[in-house]
Scaffold this active site. Structure first.
Site, PDB file in Angstrom:
ATOM      1  N   ASP A 182       1.182   6.773  -1.100  1.00  0.00           N
ATOM      2  CA  ASP A 182       0.279   6.120  -2.055  1.00  0.00           C
ATOM      3  C   ASP A 182      -0.930   5.523  -1.336  1.00  0.00           C
ATOM      4  O   ASP A 182      -1.294   4.364  -1.560  1.00  0.00           O
ATOM      5  CB  ASP A 182       1.029   5.026  -2.831  1.00  0.00           C
ATOM      6  N   LEU A 183      -1.561   6.316  -0.476  1.00  0.00           N
ATOM      7  CA  LEU A 183      -2.728   5.827   0.249  1.00  0.00           C
ATOM      8  C   LEU A 183      -3.948   5.882  -0.663  1.00  0.00           C
ATOM      9  O   LEU A 183      -4.854   6.694  -0.493  1.00  0.00           O
ATOM     10  CB  LEU A 183      -2.952   6.645   1.524  1.00  0.00           C
TER      11      LEU A 183
END
Length: 373
Positions: free
Chosen positions: A234-235
């Site tokens: 979830d960058l």
């Protein structure tokens, strides 16, 4: 996890967990009680405390008389029932920090624990809440600054470094991160078919169906050639923190929110980073090239990964859009908030499809080459 440095991710509000329909018992702890927890378990005296935004947990910024700055995190009682994921996330943050990446670490309690369970009554009767004290990372979300090509290159480079370091992590419970059926794993894009009814009557439904068809026919057969690893997952533009550099531009000062960490594939991490940075850029098509160049400066893609990147980016858009719309069916009173990033996402997704894989890839790959020359 929610924003561990105090910023609430709008994607977190869209997150469809396995237990999404359940009412989580969100903690409601006063600053006085939070201060008592600090003294009791860490022998620290808060000199300043303030509430930080959080969706289903509770976060406090704490400065102490002893001189440190921290985030006190009290998890909701539902998630607190299974601490294994949080143990792994805490371990991963420490492992990455030891290997030179700017992540938070957990302060040990006076009894040597990374976290503890506390019995508290927050209005739902006496329940157990998992509590951690994490270091506070300076900086602001990358979404708050101009996304220059140099900064985007750094995003790609950092994403690849994250996965290369996580590849070396050993832990007896690592298999828990397989997370079969986890809806936000790009390997599980076809699970969106269960939520398509949320788009009934919306032209977007046909767009998503088209992407899912391409994923099924074009991407799935090539998974055997993808390289597997543990990814952050979830960058996005709110999970990367930046600080201004003395000379010019910005540097990445923090990587936060490990709640989506799962065993997946390198190319998934790259696709996720590209998709979310596109949402924040005035010219979304200019994002892919610099991020790809930064990624490949650390970890070059193989032929199959390279060939599927376009459809994986589009698939992540579909996950975000469909699950946001599904969330609205569960919480219609929050529609305006839940759909904040969806309007722009829909526009970008349609444009990518209209341009087609060949034209978009030409832009991405040619731009990436310019960084190498």
């Amino acid at each position: 996890m929610d924003r561990e440095s105090g910023f609430t991710s709008r994607r977190k509000v869209q997150r469809v967990k396995d237990k999404m329909a359940e009412q989580h018992a969100k903690p409601k702890v006063s600053q006085g009680v939070a201060a008592e927890l600090m003294k009791k378990h860490y022998n620290l005296t808060p000199s300043e405390m303030r509430y930080l935004p959080s969706y289903d947990d509770q976060n406090f910024y704490v400065a102490t008389a002893e001189g440190g700055q921290y985030v006190l995190k009290i998890m909701n009682s539902e998630d607190s029932k299974d601490p294994t994921l949080f143990e792994l996330q805490t371990y991963a943050m420490a492992f990455m920090h030891e290997n030179g990446l700017p992540t938070q670490t957990a302060l040990r309690t006076t009894t040597g624990q990374d976290m503890f369970l506390e019995d508290m009554d927050c209005g739902y009767g006496l329940q157990k809440y998992l509590v951690r004290l994490l270091t506070y990372l300076p900086g602001i979300p990358i979404s708050k600054v101009p996304l220059s090509p140099q900064l985007l290159h750094k995003v790609g480079q950092t994403a690849a470094r994250v996965d290369n370091i996580l590849k070396e992590m050993k832990h007896p419970q690592l298999s828990v991160l397989q997370r079969e059926g986890f809806i936000w794993n790009l390997s599980n894009v076809l699970l969106l078919e269960k939520y398509m009814h949320a788009l009934d009557g919306d032209p977007l439904q046909e767009v998503v169906k088209s992407v899912l068809h391409q994923y099924k026919t074009f991407v799935v057969p090539k998974y055997a050639s993808f390289r597997k690893c543990l990814i952050h997952g979830d960058l996005n533009d709110l999970n990367l923190l930046v600080q201004a550099k003395e000379s010019n531009g910005h540097r990445i000062s923090g990587i936060i929110d490990f709640g989506d960490m799962n065993i997946s594939y390198y190319v998934h991490e790259l696709a996720i980073a590209i998709m979310y940075m596109m949402l924040e850029h005035p010219e979304p098509l200019e994002v892919g090239g610099p991020i790809l160049a930064g990624w490949e400066s650390v970890f070059p893609l193989n032929e199959a990964e390279n060939d599927c990147l376009f459809w994986l980016v589009l698939s992540r858009f579909c996950q975000s859009l469909v699950l946001a719309r599904y969330s609205v069916t569960l919480h219609p009173e929050n529609e305006e908030y839940l759909m904040i990033s969806s309007k722009k996402g829909i526009t970008i997704l349609r444009r990518l499809l209209e341009m087609g894989k060949e034209q978009v890839e030409k832009i991405w790959f040619q731009t990436a080459l310019q960084f190498k020359n």
